[in-house]
Each structure stands twice: as structure tokens, then as C-alpha cells.
Design a protein around this motif. Structure first.
Motif, PDB file in Angstrom:
ATOM      1  N   PHE C  20       0.824  -1.201   0.000  1.00 26.03           N
ATOM      2  CA  PHE C  20       0.000   0.000   0.000  1.00 26.03           C
ATOM      3  C   PHE C  20       0.862   1.257   0.000  1.00 26.03           C
ATOM      4  N   MET C  21       1.932   1.235   0.804  1.00 27.85           N
ATOM      5  CA  MET C  21       2.812   2.411   0.833  1.00 27.85           C
ATOM      6  C   MET C  21       3.358   2.699  -0.551  1.00 27.85           C
ATOM      7  N   LEU C  22       3.705   1.614  -1.242  1.00 24.46           N
ATOM      8  CA  LEU C  22       4.273   1.772  -2.564  1.00 24.46           C
ATOM      9  C   LEU C  22       3.250   2.311  -3.550  1.00 24.46           C
ATOM     10  N   SER C  23       2.016   1.815  -3.412  1.00 21.05           N
ATOM     11  CA  SER C  23       1.072   2.091  -4.480  1.00 21.05           C
ATOM     12  C   SER C  23       0.192   3.289  -4.208  1.00 21.05           C
ATOM     13  N   SER C  24       0.128   3.768  -2.950  1.00 22.79           N
ATOM     14  CA  SER C  24      -0.771   4.890  -2.683  1.00 22.79           C
ATOM     15  C   SER C  24      -0.390   6.095  -3.538  1.00 22.79           C
ATOM     16  N   PHE C  43      11.523   5.388  -7.959  1.00 29.15           N
ATOM     17  CA  PHE C  43      11.609   6.343  -6.854  1.00 29.15           C
ATOM     18  C   PHE C  43      11.662   5.596  -5.526  1.00 29.15           C
ATOM     19  N   PHE C  44      10.980   4.481  -5.468  1.00 31.13           N
ATOM     20  CA  PHE C  44      11.077   3.601  -4.296  1.00 31.13           C
ATOM     21  C   PHE C  44      12.540   3.189  -4.087  1.00 31.13           C
ATOM     22  N   MET C  45      13.185   2.803  -5.206  1.00 30.22           N
ATOM     23  CA  MET C  45      14.590   2.391  -5.123  1.00 30.22           C
ATOM     24  C   MET C  45      15.474   3.566  -4.700  1.00 30.22           C
ATOM     25  N   LEU C  46      15.226   4.745  -5.295  1.00 30.47           N
ATOM     26  CA  LEU C  46      16.023   5.911  -4.917  1.00 30.47           C
ATOM     27  C   LEU C  46      15.882   6.177  -3.423  1.00 30.47           C
ATOM     28  N   GLY C  47      14.651   6.015  -2.907  1.00 26.23           N
ATOM     29  CA  GLY C  47      14.451   6.205  -1.476  1.00 26.23           C
ATOM     30  C   GLY C  47      15.361   5.293  -0.672  1.00 26.23           C
ATOM     31  N   ALA C  48      15.429   4.023  -1.079  1.00 24.34           N
ATOM     32  CA  ALA C  48      16.255   3.058  -0.355  1.00 24.34           C
ATOM     33  C   ALA C  48      17.736   3.449  -0.442  1.00 24.34           C
ATOM     34  N   TYR C  49      18.193   3.817  -1.638  1.00 24.94           N
ATOM     35  CA  TYR C  49      19.611   4.144  -1.791  1.00 24.94           C
ATOM     36  C   TYR C  49      19.972   5.431  -1.049  1.00 24.94           C
ATOM     37  N   PHE C  50      19.119   6.452  -1.142  1.00 26.79           N
ATOM     38  CA  PHE C  50      19.407   7.685  -0.411  1.00 26.79           C
ATOM     39  C   PHE C  50      19.452   7.388   1.080  1.00 26.79           C
ATOM     40  N   CYS C 198       5.867  10.501  -5.178  1.00 30.41           N
ATOM     41  CA  CYS C 198       7.223   9.952  -5.218  1.00 30.41           C
ATOM     42  C   CYS C 198       7.795   9.847  -3.818  1.00 30.41           C
ATOM     43  N   SER C 199       7.504  10.852  -2.964  1.00 28.93           N
ATOM     44  CA  SER C 199       8.110  10.774  -1.632  1.00 28.93           C
ATOM     45  C   SER C 199       7.445   9.666  -0.816  1.00 28.93           C
ATOM     46  N   LEU C 200       6.174   9.370  -1.091  1.00 29.13           N
ATOM     47  CA  LEU C 200       5.559   8.215  -0.419  1.00 29.13           C
ATOM     48  C   LEU C 200       6.274   6.921  -0.826  1.00 29.13           C
ATOM     49  N   ALA C 201       6.540   6.801  -2.146  1.00 26.69           N
ATOM     50  CA  ALA C 201       7.271   5.622  -2.610  1.00 26.69           C
ATOM     51  C   ALA C 201       8.639   5.565  -1.951  1.00 26.69           C
ATOM     52  N   ALA C 202       9.273   6.737  -1.823  1.00 29.56           N
ATOM     53  CA  ALA C 202      10.607   6.765  -1.224  1.00 29.56           C
ATOM     54  C   ALA C 202      10.560   6.342   0.233  1.00 29.56           C
ATOM     55  N   ALA C 204       8.482   4.253   1.497  1.00 27.76           N
ATOM     56  CA  ALA C 204       8.421   2.793   1.439  1.00 27.76           C
ATOM     57  C   ALA C 204       9.803   2.217   1.175  1.00 27.76           C
ATOM     58  N   GLY C 205      10.594   2.923   0.324  1.00 22.97           N
ATOM     59  CA  GLY C 205      11.944   2.466   0.035  1.00 22.97           C
ATOM     60  C   GLY C 205      12.833   2.513   1.264  1.00 22.97           C
ATOM     61  N   VAL C 206      12.691   3.583   2.052  1.00 22.60           N
ATOM     62  CA  VAL C 206      13.540   3.722   3.247  1.00 22.60           C
ATOM     63  C   VAL C 206      13.306   2.557   4.197  1.00 22.60           C
ATOM     64  N   ILE C 207      12.029   2.251   4.449  1.00 24.55           N
ATOM     65  CA  ILE C 207      11.799   1.185   5.429  1.00 24.55           C
ATOM     66  C   ILE C 207      11.780  -0.197   4.786  1.00 24.55           C
ATOM     67  N   GLY C 208      11.592  -0.239   3.460  1.00 20.98           N
ATOM     68  CA  GLY C 208      11.584  -1.550   2.812  1.00 20.98           C
ATOM     69  C   GLY C 208      12.959  -1.979   2.338  1.00 20.98           C
ATOM     70  N   GLY C 209      13.834  -0.998   2.070  1.00 17.97           N
ATOM     71  CA  GLY C 209      15.144  -1.293   1.483  1.00 17.97           C
ATOM     72  C   GLY C 209      15.985  -2.215   2.342  1.00 17.97           C
ATOM     73  N   ASN C 210      15.932  -1.998   3.670  1.00 24.11           N
ATOM     74  CA  ASN C 210      16.759  -2.862   4.515  1.00 24.11           C
ATOM     75  C   ASN C 210      16.026  -4.147   4.895  1.00 24.11           C
ATOM     76  N   TYR C 211      14.695  -4.105   4.784  1.00 22.89           N
ATOM     77  CA  TYR C 211      13.951  -5.342   5.034  1.00 22.89           C
ATOM     78  C   TYR C 211      14.110  -6.285   3.845  1.00 22.89           C
ATOM     79  N   LEU C 212      13.998  -5.719   2.637  1.00 23.54           N
ATOM     80  CA  LEU C 212      14.300  -6.498   1.432  1.00 23.54           C
ATOM     81  C   LEU C 212      15.793  -6.318   1.148  1.00 23.54           C
ATOM     82  N   VAL C 213      16.184  -6.304  -0.116  1.00 22.53           N
ATOM     83  CA  VAL C 213      17.588  -6.111  -0.446  1.00 22.53           C
ATOM     84  C   VAL C 213      17.712  -4.858  -1.308  1.00 22.53           C
ATOM     85  N   THR C 214      18.645  -3.981  -0.958  1.00 22.33           N
ATOM     86  CA  THR C 214      18.825  -2.754  -1.729  1.00 22.33           C
ATOM     87  C   THR C 214      19.796  -3.015  -2.867  1.00 22.33           C
ATOM     88  N   GLU C 215      19.264  -3.193  -4.076  1.00 21.63           N
ATOM     89  CA  GLU C 215      20.096  -3.496  -5.240  1.00 21.63           C
ATOM     90  C   GLU C 215      19.461  -2.855  -6.462  1.00 21.63           C
TER      91      GLU C 215
END
Lengths: 423, 428, 316
Positions: C20-24, C43-50, C198-202, C204-215
Motif C-alpha cells: 500500500f505504501m508503494l502504491s498509494s 523512486f522507491f529504489m532511490l528512497g532506499a539508496y538515499f 514519489c516521496s511516499l514511494a521513497a 516505502a523504500g527507506v523502510i523496505g530497502g533494509n527489510y528487502l535487499v537494496t540493489e
């Protein structure tokens, strides 16, 4: 002049300016490296290229072979079978007769087929293929070819090593199998079921799951199943994200199992898995970076550190393929034995060749071209504990040997019937 | 090709012009092997031929039918797999079909799938259609690995194209024989696809693309028109897939997947969807970029992405659009007014491109090459990628190029306006 | 069994909330501007990398705020200088623009952070088991993810229903032309919504990136699934996206547990299948193997039979 004519003239010029490939002089012995160098799998392909380049540096530093230097010529196949075949043509056009590739059984299978056909249709101009990582057993069994040599242990051999190790572990009673739903995953599953039954009939296989390849984001449902089954150990052939997410998810749920993997130390995996694998993640390989200290081999340690210094990108992409060293050394020996850089002669020279690595003698089995080498089971362990000296991918975690499986114990029978050219 | 608009009574002349293009295409297609002799070059040309059919078939959807598909490779791949199975059956000895006709097996197989999937997905166009095509593409691509008896799993299905029965004297051992077969089918497909645009169906497809609300009023079923267009497009994609099977003698799951679908979209769009010959240009350019550029620089994906973005932003009609814009100018004999402007703009554009290229190459060398400490080579000059000189030069080139490009583009725009004025007057 | 069911429900909820965070954000963008943003997952990925980069320098907690802000700003720039330029060429051009953008973002990430995964870890403060139920742990980080996503939902809901800009956005979701006719700065609202999405997706990236894999591949892998949520949920309906996320989460989670195949089903009716022929594999595939591809099937069926989605207000 009409507009259309102008277009045609411009098109004509464009076509004429496309020149045929350049001819190259044969002052070096070239090895074409056909692997992904751009796109999603480029990290693995780049790392492989560095391994080969490092070996070429070393061999050339010793003065080369047959008075010539070895040159690694990279070709980007984007891990696509189609592009690999075009790049193979490209390499052949440039007069390269030795090919190496490792990533993806789809590519390896396509190359074997294509090289078989090429050598049949152009018998005066054959090509030889060294496979350093594609592990489908068929390549040295039903589909075996005189023009293909494999330097990696295939699926059944790796499972044989894992099950040999598990044979001595009486505390493991229940095993869960989880694999990717494609030919490789099926092969791992089938081999594990049959060999466990043979070596440890008392072990219960409490689960056997296949999941789609690289599509799963959240492995917790699978973890819940493993948890519910009460397994002590999991055997999986998963690689890449399918492996890292699985192990990480297991840690999040506090799942207490040992992970027996093929590619736990594979490039990028240790960094992705991190602490989740500590003490749990096991891999089966022919080499890992703790062996030199464990078996007191300063020369190998120096070899490893040399790579780390020059090619590892500050430790982020460490030395991994022990077999590339074996392969290049055997290639040099075969060239010297054949006395010329000619594929057929080199292939005959490689058959039944033995070579002494720092960790035992390896044999290139003549009748199916499969390298028989000792394998090690190792566990991811924190650096500084239990004598682990070097970490991998700057994670602070390294490997510790659990057990060694002798070369002859990994050898599998092969139904290979090979057609050979005349000597 | 779409010169019909401009023909003014002189039917004989325009007929000659019309067939001139086809004769020219045939001469180029069959004459190229005389220039390109290396087997790598021939493989490249073979791939180009396959890509041309595939891209043209895609344009039947996107350009002519207004349907943006993200799953066209499904038919390419299915056609290929069917063909390789047919080849294997023929080799088994129970089916005497000559190799030359085998691509049709892929084509008609894909046609059947095209009718089914087309009927399902073309009730609505626009985003709904795009998403259904994406969904179907993902479904088929995922199941490809799960159904190894048809798709061959990871290693795919391979076959031997050297069949007993052939119609011609070719035995298809060498690439050149296969190239001629591909060239033949490419020309045939091109002719048929072009003729289709001239049929009532082709015109209706355009009508449905431009105004799906009004078309039913003149008595045509939008859904049916789209389905037929979709199915025919699948037929040609299947033929392309069949040629793929003959050319590579192996089919793997990648052929059916999202990357191949994205590729054909980019080819078609870069070439230009508005003109029949646009996808041909796109197929040639993109195939060359993918295969030969990747041997020159590892940054090719970035260049490719930049090219695509540039086309979307500034040339939405693609390469063909850029060329055809100049046709009326050429006809009005006003090219000489434009040329100085172009020449002037070309210099800063080159400078800008050079600067960007050096910057990209330096960055790739530093972060993704196998040995960042090794010196770099560009244009025969050896330099250290970390040296500020290289960075300085590239940044200066970019700034200078950018500033002067903006100015020259303004001048160019002025001469365009002038020309439009003159041509308007001429028309009045 | 009870343990399995409870944890499967929990897993469904957690995965659903991440979806939902990703898609809202995408739902908002898609409903309002009609642009199916293919670069959304990028943008989700950029959130994780940033977040990874910021957490290397100043820590995870600042990254939680900063990364979404930076990505939101980038998103607004993309809308202002990219999408608005191609808007005049129609939806296909806009869509292709986002496809190209996704491509460029992935290549840039490769260039900056390398092609392997980065070691973006869960912060130490949250790296423990929150509680143990029966024998399974629930890690504190997953509880944290749940808290963040629920609070995001609440904040978003409040903004949309209680603020002036929220009301304009809501109106623009269903009647973009009408809002424009009333004299609101619709392009400005578009920019805001795009940046916000985009910032919502990001986030999701911040909290999902370390739960999943940031690649670098994480965007391409998650991209299509986000569309499924948006389509199934329906145009212009955040609640629909919410329901669809949870539904898909549940669907995927529980499918894993069902080990029946078509041949079992036929056997139930007394028919046995001869295993043979070119399609013999179809009979052996168990439902549990198909979990992750079910959403696509679901999407296709939904588009064919109910293109509005579960709670959509209108068709695209």
C-alpha cells in the motif's frame, strides 16, 4: 534529385561505412570471455572478468605460455542466449578459438550446441569452450561434448558433498527443501531427495517447496511453512535475491535452521544477507578465503591478498572463483603439452590431466570432461572468532570450514557417450 | 510509401517511385552480403532482418491501431518455440515440410494465440489495453519456466536447421544461407504489412485509433477491428520468431519475456510510429546499438536510455518523423536555406555530445570498470581518469556546447519559420 | 496449525501494508494525471539508496525524514521539466517518458552505487525480536514498518479529507476538468501530487530497502506488482488501493500454503490424468508454486470483467 533519392543515397553511404570486422594478428593467445558486462547481472560478469584478468596478469608475469602472452577478450552477452551466439561469431571472426563462459545454463547450453554445430560444419576451424560455472549435470552427461570442459562441480556433485557432510551430523533429523521452480531448482530437489534417502534413510524430508524464480518479494509465508514443519536444516539451490530474501526473512522470524546453499558466498550475497547468515548460512565450494589460513598455505594467502589489493574494489567484490585459477593453470599446462594453441590438440591434452592445487589433486575426467575436485562445506562466521581472519564484501563476516569432501567422493557416474575427432 | 498525399496526377511517375522503394530495399537486402563478408557481420544483419519484421508487426499495433502493448514478445517467443518444435518434429522424420516454409508454422501458431489474446484484451484501448498486455506478458513469461516440457526450462529448446527437405539449393549450414532466407521473408512480410495498411482493414484500424467513439457510428465493430489487427500483428511477430528459431537454432525463455517486449517498443518508437518505414530505421539503429555498441563501451545502456528519452522529449515522431519533416522543404527547393543553420548547430551539438561522452566514460571507468586505476584510452589519447584535466575539459565542452547550441537552435528555428512562411505563400 | 494461520495473517497484513505504501502515491498520480508512472518503483529504489547513503553519514532516523523529502523534490522536478513537456504529445508519450526515466534511474544507480547490493541494514535499535508467539519471532523492525505504514495511511487520509489542498486533490481525482474550470492551479497541484507520490514511494523504500535487499534490480522487480494494486483497487480510490493491497498480500501469503495441483483437483472428481504430452507440466504445478504470479492473473481478469477495479469511480 527527389527527396526519396536523397534518402537512398544517404542510406547507401551509411551501409558502406559499416565495415567488416578488423583482422587481428596472432601474437597473443586469446581467451574470449562471454558473460554479462552490462544490465542486471553485470556485477557477476565484471567480477568474473577480473578473476580472469588477474590470472592472465600472473601467467604473463611468469613469461606467458609458448612464448606468447595470454589475453582476455571480454564480450558482453547481457546474459542472453541470443546475444551470446552473436558474440561467439564475433569472437570466431576475430580468430579467437578458446571461449569461456559461466553465468546461466541457458547461455551455456546455447554455446555448447552452437560450438558443436560450428565445429561440425567447419571442421578445419574448431573452437573450444571452457565452462567455469554452469552447473546443469546434463552438460557432462547426456549432452556431453568433446568441445566442452567443465571446471565447476555440477548440481549432483554439490548435493553429494552436502549429503556426505550431513551423513556425519546425527543431530539433523528433519530437512526442508525449498527451490526455484525451474530446471535447476528441480535438479537440486531431485538430487537431494535421492541422495538423502541413500545416505541417511532416517532423515525425514518434512517439506518440499518450489517457488517462482525471482518473483517472490516476501518470503515470510514460506518461512512460516518451514517453521511449522519443525525442520533442522534447509537445502536450497536459490541464488541472488531469492537466496538473500529467504535467509533474511528467516532471521526476522527467528527461524532456527541451518541453510545449506550453493551460492551463499556468491558475489553480492554476503553483503545482501549480512548478519542474518551468521552461524547459519552454509555453502559448498571448492575454495573460500579462510582455507589458506586453516590449511596453512601462505602462497595461496598471498595470491588471495594480491587479488584483494588490485581488483576487489576495496574488498567489495572479493576473490571467489577458486576454480578459475585451477582452470587457467590447467589451460596453460595443456597448451604446453600440446605445444600449439590449437583447440583439438589442447582438448586432447586436457583429457585426464591431473593438477595439484594447494588443496589437493584435481582431475579432468577424460570421458565426460568434468573436473573432479575436493569440495568444502563452510559456515558464515564473524571475523575474529574461531580463527576466521578475512571477511567477505566488507561485512565483518567470513567463512569457516565445517568439512571437506574428497574429490573421489564427489565423482558421479556419467552416461556420457562422446564423439571425438581424429587426433 | 506515404507519398500518396503528394502525387499530383503523374501516376506513372508515382508508381515508379512506389516500386522504386521496394526494388531498392530488395537490392540492399540481397546485395549487402557482397560488402559484409564476416560471419559476425552477417549474424548482425540477420538479427536486423528479424528485428525489422518484429518492429513492423509491433507498429501494426502501436502506430496503426493505437494500441500500446507491453507484451508483444509473447507472440515472437511463441512463434519461435512452435517453429523449433516443428523443426524437431521434421527432423524426427514424420513431417516433410521444407525449411523455407517453416517460419509460417510459427506465424500461424502465433496467429491462433493472437486471436484468443486479442479478443480478450482489445475491448478497450489506452491504458487498460496496455495493462492487460503487461499482465498477459508477465503470466506467459513466468509460466515459461514452470512448463519445461514446452519451453525447455532454462536451457530452452534447441534444434538443427539442416533439414532433409529444402525447396532451394541452400543447405543452411552457413550463416549466409540463413541470411538470404531471412531477407526473403523480411521483404515478403514488409510487402504484406504495407499492403495491409492500404486495405479497408488498415484504414479502419486508423479510424479506430483516432476516434473509437465515432467508428461504431459508421457501422464497424471497434472490438472486432482491433482483434483482427492484433491477430495479424501476432502473425508477423510469429514469423519473426520463426526466423529467430532458424537463425539461432535455440529458443530460451528470454525470447518471450519483458525485456524483449520493451526492446521492440523502443525500436518502434525511436524509429517513428507515424510512418510505415519508421520501425525499419528503429530496428536497424537499435540492433546495431545493442550488439556493437556494447562491445565498445559498457555505458551503452545509458546512451541508449538518453537517446530514447531525447526522442520522447523532442522528437515524438521518431527518426522517420525527423526525415519526413524535411520532405516538403526539399520539394520546395528550400533546403539550402536550412543547411547553414544545421551546419552551425551541428558544431556545438558535437561539442556538447563529446563533453557528455567524456564525462560518462570517465565515470564508468572509475566506478564500473575492472581496474579503475588503469589509464583510460579515448580517441587514441591515454589519460588518468582521476586527473582534474579530463574532468575540466569535459565540463568546459559541455558548458560551451550547451550555450552555443541554444543560440544556434534559435537561429535554426528562425530559418524554419521563414521557410514555413515562404511555403505557405507558395501554397496560396 | 494455529501458529501458521496467525503468522500467515500477520504476514499478509505486513506485506499488504508495504504494497500500500508503494502504491498509494501511484494511485494518486494515476487517477489525477492519467499517467501510469513506470518509474514509480524507481523512486522507491532511490528512497532506499538515499536512505542507505544518509544512514552511512548521519544515521537511519534522519534518513527516514530526509530521503523521502529529497526524492519528493526530484519527483516534482521530473514533473515540471519532463512530464509537462511531453504532456502535449498525449498519454502514450508520457508513459514512454516514465519508461525511459526508469531506465535512466537504474543505470545511474549502477553508476553511483555499483551493480551489487549495498549493505543497508536494519538499525541496531530495532534489531531484536519484539515478541515470540509459540515458536516464531516477530522482529521489532517489522512492527516498526507496520506502525509507519499505518500512520502514513492515517496522515494521508487526514490531509485528503481535512485540508483545503486535500479537498482540491480529491476533487481533481474525479473531475480534473471541473477543478481547473474553478480557477485552481491544476498544474501546480499536479506537481505537488507527483512529488508527494514519489516521496511516499521513497518512504516505502527507506523502510523496505533494509527489510528487502537494496540493489539496482529492486525497482524492476517490484514495478509490475504496484500496477496490479492500482488496477485492482480502482482509479481514484485510495481506499480501493488499501483494500487491494491487503487482498493481494493475503492472496499471495495463503496461496503458498495450498499444495494442490490441477491433477489433484481432477482426481477429486475421479479423473486421473495421463502424465504425457507437451503440456504435461500444467497438471503438476501446485497452487503454492504460483503464489507470486497470481496477482497478474487477478489483474488481467479484473481488467477484462471489471475495468473499474474494486472501488474505482470511473474507467481510465
Amino acid at each position: 534529385m527527389t527527396f526519396r533519392k536523397l534518402c537512398f543515397i544517404l542510406a547507401g553511404i551509411a551501409i558502406l561505412s559499416f565495415a567488416a570486422g578488423p583482422a587481428t594478428a596472432a601474437d597473443t593467445i586469446k581467451l574470449a570471455y562471454i558473460d554479462p558486462l552490462s544490465g542486471g547481472f553485470a556485477n557477476v560478469g565484471d567480477a568474473g572478468q577480473k578473476h580472469f584478468q588477474y590470472m592472465a596478469d600472473i601467467i604473463n608475469g611468469r613469461g606467458g605460455v609458448l612464448g606468447k602472452k595470454i589475453e582476455i577478450v571480454p564480450f558482453d552477452n547481457k546474459i542472453s542466449a541470443k546475444e551470446s551466439l552473436i558474440q561467439l561469431k564475433n569472437a570466431i571472426d576475430q580468430g579467437i578459438v578458446f571461449i569461456t563462459q559461466g553465468n546461466g545454463s541457458s547461455v551455456a547450453g546455447a554455446l555448447i550446441e552452437a560450438i558443436n554445430k560450428h565445429n561440425k560444419r567447419n571442421p578445419e576451424n574448431p573452437v573450444l569452450y571452457f565452462n567455469y560455472a554452469a552447473v546443469t549435470p546434463a552438460f557432462t552427461e547426456e549432452k556431453c561434448s568433446f568441445w566442452h570442459f567443465r571446471f565447476d562441480a555440477h548440481v549432483d556433485m554439490k548435493i553429494a558433498a552436502i549429503t556426505d557432510y550431513i551423513k556425519g551430523r546425527s543431530d539433523i533429523k528433519k530437512i526442508y527443501l525449498i527451490n526455484q521452480d525451474y530446471v535447476f531448482g528441480h535438479a537440486v530437489r531431485d538430487a537431494a531427495i535421492s541422495m538423502l534417502k541413500e545416505k541417511r534413510p532416517d532423515i525425514e524430508i518434512v517439506g518440499n517447496t518450489l517457488h517462482p524464480l525471482i518473483k517472490v518479494k516476501d518470503f515470510s509465508p514460506y518461512i512460516a511453512k518451514i517453521q511449522a514443519s519443525g525442520a533442522d536444516a534447509v537445502i536450497t539451490g536459490n541464488w541472488g535475491a531469492d537466496q538473500s530474501l529467504l535467509v533474511k526473512s528467516g532471521k526476522d522470524s527467528g527461524l532456527d535452521v541451518e541453510w545449506y546453499t550453493f551460492y551463499g558466498g556468491g558475489l553480492g550475497s554476503p553483503a545482501a544477507i549480512g548478519a542474518a547468515g551468521e552461524g547459519r548460512l552454509k555453502q559448498v565450494t571448492e575454495w573460500h578465503n579462510a582455507l589458506s589460513t586453516e590449511e596453512n598455505q601462505p602462497a595461496d594467502e598471498k595470491f588471495y591478498l594480491g587479488y584483494q589489493e588490485k581488483y576487489s574494489d576495496g574488498g567489495r567484490a572479493p576473490y571467489y572463483y577458486g576454480r578459475i585459477r585451477t582452470m587457467m593453470e590447467m589451460f596453460v599446462l595443456a597448451l604446453e603439452k600440446a605445444g600449439k594453441a590449437e583447440p583439438t590438440a589442447v582438448a586432447f591434452a586436457l583429457e585426464d590431466m591431473q593438477y595439484d592445487t594447494p588443496y589437493g589433486t584435481v582431475t579432468m575426467r577424460g570421458f565426460d570432461h568434468q573436473l573432479i575436485q575436493p569440495l568444502y562445506i563452510s559456515t558464515m562466521t564473524k571475523v575474529g572468532t574461531q580463527g576466521v581472519k578475512y571477511d567477505v564484501e566488507n561485512t565483518g563476516l567470513g567463512w569457516k570450514t565445517d568439512g571437506r569432501v574428497e574429490a573421489e567422493d564427489t565423482a558421479m557416474p556419467s552416461p556420457c557417450v562422446m564423439k571425438r575427432p581424429k587426433k | 510509401m506515404n507519398c500518396d498525399k503528394y502525387k499530383n496526377g503523374n501516376i506513372a511517375m508515382s508508381l515508379l517511385l512506389k516500386y522504386g522503394a521496394w526494388i531498392g530495399a530488395a537490392i540492399i537486402a540481397f546485395g549487402l552480403p557482397a560488402i559484409v563478408r564476416s560471419s559476425y557481420g552477417l549474424s548482425l544483419l540477420s538479427q536486423v532482418g528479424i528485428a525489422i519484421i518484429f518492429a513492423l508487426s509491433y507498429n501494426m499495433l502501436l502506430g496503426q491501431g493505437g494500441m500500446l502493448s507491453f507484451g508483444h514478445a509473447v507472440f515472437y517467443g511463441l512463434g519461435g518455440f512452435l517453429t523449433i518444435h516443428v523443426i524437431n518434429i521434421i527432423n524426427g522424420g514424420s513431417l516433410p515440410i521444407p525449411l523455407e516454409l517453416v517460419p509460417l508454422a510459427g506465424g500461424f501458431g502465433a496467429l491462433l494465440f493472437g486471436i484468443v489474446f486479442g479478443w480478450i484484451s482489445t475491448k478497450r484501448a489506452g491504458t487498460t489495453f496496455a495493462l492487460i498486455s503487461l499482465g498477459i506478458g508477465e503470466l506467459i513469461a513466468s509460466s515459461a519456466l514452470m512448463l519445461p516440457s514446452f519451453f525447455g526450462g532454462e536451457e530452452g529448446i534447441s534444434g538443427d536447421r539442416m533439414l532433409e527437405t529444402t525447396l532451394t539449393w541452400f543447405e543452411f549450414a552457413q550463416q549466409i544461407d540463413v541470411y538470404y532466407l531471412i531477407a526473403f521473408w523480411m521483404l515478403v512480410s514488409m510487402v504484406f504489412m504495407y499492403l495491409l495498411t492500404q486495405t479497408p482493414l488498415g484504414r479502419l484500424a486508423n479510424a479506430v485509433r483516432d476516434n473509437p467513439v465515432r467508428t461504431p457510428f459508421i457501422g464497424y465493430d471497434v472490438h472486432r477491428v482491433r482483434t483482427i489487427q492484433y491477430a495479424l500483428s501476432s502473425l508477423f511477430a510469429g514469423v519473426a520468431g520463426g526466423l529467430f528459431a532458424i537463425n539461432y537454432e535455440i529458443l530460451t525463455a528470454e525470447t518471450i519475456g519483458a525485456i524483449e517486449s520493451g526492446n521492440v517498443l523502443m525500436m518502434t518508437y525511436i524509429g517513428g510510429v507515424g510512418h510505415f518505414f519508421g520501425p525499419i530505421l528503429g530496428a536497424v539503429l537499435v540492433t546495431f546499438m545493442q550488439i556493437s555498441l556494447s562491445n565498445i563501451t559498457h555505458a551503452w545502456l545509458l546512451y541508449f536510455g538518453l537517446l530514447f528519452m531525447g526522442m520522447v522529449l523532442w522528437a515524438p515522431n521518431g527518426l522517420a518523423g525527423i526525415i519526413m519533416v524535411h520532405e516538403p522543404v526539399w520539394k520546395a527547393k528550400l533546403m539550402k536555406k536550412l543547411l547553414p543553420g544545421y551546419a552551425l548547430a551541428a558544431i556545438p551539438a558535437l561539442v556538447l555530445f563529446l563533453g557528455v561522452m567524456i564525462l560518462i566514460e570517465i565515470n564508468y571507468h572509475l566506478s564500473l570498470s575492472i581496474n579503475p586505476d588503469a589509464p583510460m584510452h579515448m580517441f587514441g589519447i591515454e589519460f588518468d581518469a582521476r586527473a582534474p584535466v579530463a574532468w575540466g575539459i569535459s565540463i568546459v565542452l559541455i558548458v560551451v556546447g550547451f550555450v552555443f547550441l541554444r543560440r544556434t537552435v534559435k537561429t535554426l528555428n528562425r530559418s524554419w519559420q521563414e521557410i514555413t512562411q515562404i511555403m505557405k505563400k507558395g501554397a496560396d | 496449525m494455529l501458529e501458521y494461520i496467525i503468522f500467515s495473517l500477520l504476514n499478509s497484513l505486513l506485506y499488504g501494508m508495504l504494497l500500500f505504501m508503494l502504491s498509494s502515491g501511484l494511485t494518486l498520480i494515476f487517477s489525477m494525471m492519467g499517467v501510469l508512472n513506470f518509474a514509480h518503483a524507481s523512486f522507491f529504489m532511490l528512497g532506499a539508496y538515499f536512505a542507505f547513503q544518509i544512514s552511512v553519514y548521519i544515521g537511519f532516523w534522519p534518513a527516514l525524514i530526509l530521503a523521502p523529502l529529497i526524492v519528493g523534490f526530484l519527483g516534482a522536478l521530473v514533473e515540471r521539466y519532463g512530464l509537462r513537456t511531453v504532456h502535449k504529445y498525449g498519454h502514450v508519450a508520457e508513459l514512454l517518458f516514465t519508461v525511459g526515466l526508469a531506465y535512466l534511474i537504474e543505470e545511474s544507480v549502477n553508476l553511483i552505487w555499483g551493480r551489487s547490493s549495498v549493505d543497508y541494514r536494519v538499525p541496531d535499535a530495532l534489531d531484536f525480536a519484539a515478541f515470540t508467539l509459540f515458536t516464531t519471532d516477530l522482529s521489532a523492525y517489522r512492527v516498526f514498518m507496520l506502525v509507519i505504514s499505518v500512520s502514513m495511511f492515517v496522515v494521508l487520509f487526514l490531509i485528503l479529507t481535512r485540508t483545503r489542498i486535500g479537498l482540491i486533490i480529491q476533487a481533481a481525482l474525479t473531475h480534473p476538468d471541473g477543478v481547473s474550470a474553478l480557477g485552481h492551479n491544476v498544474p501546480g497541484v499536479f506537481m505537488l501530487v507527483f512529488g508527494g507520490g514519489c516521496s511516499l514511494a521513497a518512504l516505502a523504500g527507506v523502510i523496505g530497502g533494509n527489510y528487502l535487499v537494496t540493489e539496482p534490480a529492486m525497482a524492476a522487480q517490484l514495478g509490475p506488482i504496484v500496477f496490479v494494486v492500482v488496477v485492482v483497487g480502482g482509479m481514484g480510490s485510495l481506499t480501493g488501493a488499501f483494500v487491494a493491497s491487503l487482498l493481494l498480500g493475503t492472496l499471495q501469503t495463503f496461496a503458498v500454503g495450498i499444495e494442490y495441483s490441477l491433477s489433484d483437483l481432477l482426481a477429486f472428481f475421479g479423473v486421473t490424468m495421463e502424465a504425457g504430452g507437451i503440456l504435461k507440466d500444467i497438471w503438476r504445478i501446485q497452487v503454492s508454486h504460483t503464489g507470486p504470479i497470481l496477482p497478474y492473473l487477478f489483474m488481467v481478469l479484473m481488467l477484462i470483467f471489471r475495468p473499474k477495479g474494486i472501488m474505482g469511480k470511473r474507467e481510465s
